[in-house]
Write an enzyme that holds these catalytic residues in place. Structure first.
Site, PDB file in Angstrom:
ATOM      1  N   CYS A 137       0.838  -1.199   0.000  1.00  0.00           N
ATOM      2  CA  CYS A 137       0.000   0.000   0.000  1.00  0.00           C
ATOM      3  C   CYS A 137       0.879   1.257   0.000  1.00  0.00           C
ATOM      4  O   CYS A 137       1.715   1.431   0.886  1.00  0.00           O
ATOM      5  CB  CYS A 137      -0.906   0.002   1.227  1.00  0.00           C
ATOM      6  SG  CYS A 137      -1.976   1.455   1.324  1.00  0.00           S
ATOM      7  N   ASN A 202       1.191  -4.398  -6.354  1.00  0.00           N
ATOM      8  CA  ASN A 202       0.287  -3.519  -5.655  1.00  0.00           C
ATOM      9  C   ASN A 202       0.254  -2.207  -6.446  1.00  0.00           C
ATOM     10  O   ASN A 202       0.883  -2.083  -7.480  1.00  0.00           O
ATOM     11  CB  ASN A 202       0.763  -3.291  -4.216  1.00  0.00           C
ATOM     12  CG  ASN A 202      -0.383  -3.003  -3.267  1.00  0.00           C
ATOM     13  OD1 ASN A 202      -1.245  -2.176  -3.549  1.00  0.00           O
ATOM     14  ND2 ASN A 202      -0.402  -3.681  -2.123  1.00  0.00           N
ATOM     15  N   CYS A 345      -5.956  -0.710 -46.656  1.00  0.00           N
ATOM     16  CA  CYS A 345      -5.536   0.675 -46.378  1.00  0.00           C
ATOM     17  C   CYS A 345      -6.667   1.653 -46.683  1.00  0.00           C
ATOM     18  O   CYS A 345      -7.291   1.596 -47.750  1.00  0.00           O
ATOM     19  CB  CYS A 345      -4.299   1.018 -47.204  1.00  0.00           C
ATOM     20  SG  CYS A 345      -3.687   2.702 -46.932  1.00  0.00           S
ATOM     21  N   CYS A 348      -5.483   7.050 -44.730  1.00  0.00           N
ATOM     22  CA  CYS A 348      -5.505   8.125 -43.738  1.00  0.00           C
ATOM     23  C   CYS A 348      -4.160   8.828 -43.596  1.00  0.00           C
ATOM     24  O   CYS A 348      -4.089   9.981 -43.171  1.00  0.00           O
ATOM     25  CB  CYS A 348      -5.965   7.584 -42.394  1.00  0.00           C
ATOM     26  SG  CYS A 348      -4.800   6.429 -41.607  1.00  0.00           S
TER      27      CYS A 348
END
Length: 425
Positions: A137, A202, A345, A348
């Site tokens: 912790c 953790n 394709c 873009c």
């Protein structure tokens, strides 16, 4: 059909999916609901000394992606804020009612032998299957000399682990903090102390965002804030690496590992298991989507195992460890280049922009007679970095193809370009 049952460090469970020690495992009501929908086990939210911890309000914040998708989750909640008596009573009853499920009790006490010697028999009397030592912790409790304050000091890890093995017959799982330079050091200390297993990771120290109007980090508590524990899908890459480091370390090889960190679906779980985890623990995904996600997790893992021919979880546990190595042992003669599937394709240009601006200028942009754009790989310049594949929004449009060059395996320790290369005779 694949058998999902496991035997983790002597702890049996019907499947490897456990709820991690956290708000979802704070009380019998939650745990029973989890068992009813199929979770294989739980790690009860961390118990501490009475009087119990006192929490603040608010406690959570998030790091968002597009469309408010929660990528990372931050919390400043402490260990259980209910009394030991209530928690122990509920653990006893739940384990009695659900004897086939793994019941692990998370513990956090001062670094004092007497404190651990007193609590362990009480936990053992509940019928619990094992204990998990919360040495991870990162908020609140380290200020009191517990949690990560212990996990960051291998000598403390070893000492407390040894106490727990001395005063209890239950399997001892040591939960490790990622807020450390070398995760192998506390793992080795845990093993030296007699740990039956380790669990990791953790949460990671974090501040997710700042409210730029009030100039306070989130979550906001009375106009102030603090760092908290970061979890969720964003931490998965860090967790996988740390699990792999322990799994392939000769000093901890064979030490059972319970994998934690960003596990949101069956594929995430399979990846942790492939790197040596014998069980997996889930928290954030359950908090965001509810306990029923375990149904898809179990179904998906089972179907994938059937497809691959794995009869049990043990059949593929650790399969990826041998293929994970140090950079210096990678093949310097291996070469891959990108290939664009022109049928997929969409023009873009994201691959071109990324490569042209920030990489190796190895993609040509061709303007067709009709004004449409076409992109082609300049194979002579492509170094196989994968950036174009990563930036492409169409799955499978850009792939990396291994090239046959006739050169034998050669790693950096053997490479003549390395001034410290080893002489190969």
């Amino acid at each position: 059909m694949a058998d999902l049952s496991i035997n983790f460090a002597g702890i049996k469970a019907p499947n490897p999916f456990w709820l991690a020690s956290a708000p979802p495992t704070d009380k019998a009501y939650n745990v029973v609901r989890a068992f009813e929908v199929g979770w294989g086990g739980v790690v009860w939210k961390t118990l501490g000394e009475d009087p119990p911890a006192v929490n603040v309000s608010s406690r959570y914040s998030a790091h968002y992606g597009k469309n408010r998708e929660v990528l990372g989750f931050n919390n400043i909640e402490l260990i259980t804020d209910r009394t030991l008596e209530i928690n122990l009573r509920e653990i006893t009853q739940v384990k009695k009612d659900w004897p086939d499920r793994a019941m692990i009790v998370s513990l956090m006490f001062p670094c004092e032998e007497a404190a651990w010697r007193s609590i362990l028999p009480l936990v053992e009397s509940t019928g619990a299957d094992g204990i998990e030592l919360n040495f991870g912790c990162p908020h609140g409790m380290p200020e009191r000399g517990m949690g990560a304050a212990v996990g960051q000091v291998p000598e403390y890890v070893e000492k407390i682990t040894r106490w727990c093995k001395q005063y209890s017959r239950l399997p001892v799982i040591v939960k490790l903090t990622p807020n450390i330079t070398d995760i192998r050091q506390p793992a080795r200390a845990a093993k030296n102390g007699g740990a039956d297993a380790v669990s990791l990771i953790n949460t990671i120290n974090s501040i997710t965002s700042i409210d730029l109007d009030s100039m306070v980090a989130r979550p906001i508590v009375g106009g102030r804030s603090t760092h908290g524990g970061y979890c969720g899908s964003a931490v998965k890459p860090i967790a996988l690496n740390m699990v792999a480091e322990i799994a392939r370390d000769p000093a901890t090889q064979g030490l059972p590992i319970s994998g934690i960190g960003g596990i949101s679906n069956w594929r995430d779980a399979a990846e942790f298991i492939a790197l040596g985890a014998g069980s997996v623990q889930v928290c954030t995904a359950a908090m965001l989507h509810g306990f029923r996600i375990v149904e898809e997790m179990k179904d998906g893992l089972s179907r994938w195992m059937d497809e691959k021919g794995y009869a049990s979880v043990a059949d593929f546990c650790g399969k990826a460890i041998a293929n994970t190595t140090d950079w210096k042992y990678l093949d310097m003669n291996y070469q891959a280049i990108a290939q664009i599937d022109q049928d997929k394709c969409i023009g873009c240009g994201k691959c071109y922009i990324a490569c042209e601006d920030t990489s190796h200028q190895s993609i040509h942009q061709l303007i067709q007679d009709d004004g449409a754009r076409k992109y082609q790989i300049n194979e002579a310049e492509c170094v196989g970095c994968n950036l174009c594949e990563i930036t492409c929004p169409v799955a499978g449009c850009i792939t990396m193809l291994a090239q046959e060059n006739g050169k034998p395996y050669m790693n950096w320790t053997q490479d003549p370009r390395n001034p410290r290369a080893e002489v190969v005779t």
